[in-house]
Write a protein that holds these residues in place. Sequence first.
Motif: not given
Length: 150
Positions: A56-58, A66-67, A73-74, A130-131
């Motif tokens: 699971y990643v999100g 996400f930086s 990036h969101p 969707n990011v």
Amino acid sequence: MNIRSELRQNYGPAMRLAVISLILCGLVFPVVITGFAQVIFPSQANGSLVQLHGKYVGSNLIAQNFSQPIFFHPRNDSASGVDPDITVQDAYSQIPRISLATSISNDTLRQTVTPPAEGAFWIFGTPYVNVLRLNLALIQTSYTAYKDFQ
């Protein structure tokens, strides 16, 4: 003794109604609705979790942090900071940064952004992406910048 029976007579029905309402609204209704959601919409009921290689990643419903410059990036103007989507225009504005960090051409990145664009309701609103899905599409490519994430 007379006062006790009078209190019981006056407040008894209200107390019984409160207990019954608590059981129905606090226990029965949530269990029924959760069960219904699990049967009809299992993915959404479990948070729309996304997996990459069995891990699971999100979630598609909550923004991920996400930086790194190799990822989209969101948006940072969201009041709550949990909006998982950005406008297509915002995604396009991030392409030069990602291209510089990954050596992927702007055209290739633009093609990556365009297919997953989702529309708002009919003609209202602006298209968005969707990011998390966008970044997973980049990770699943064979570009060397993303080999550590595969």
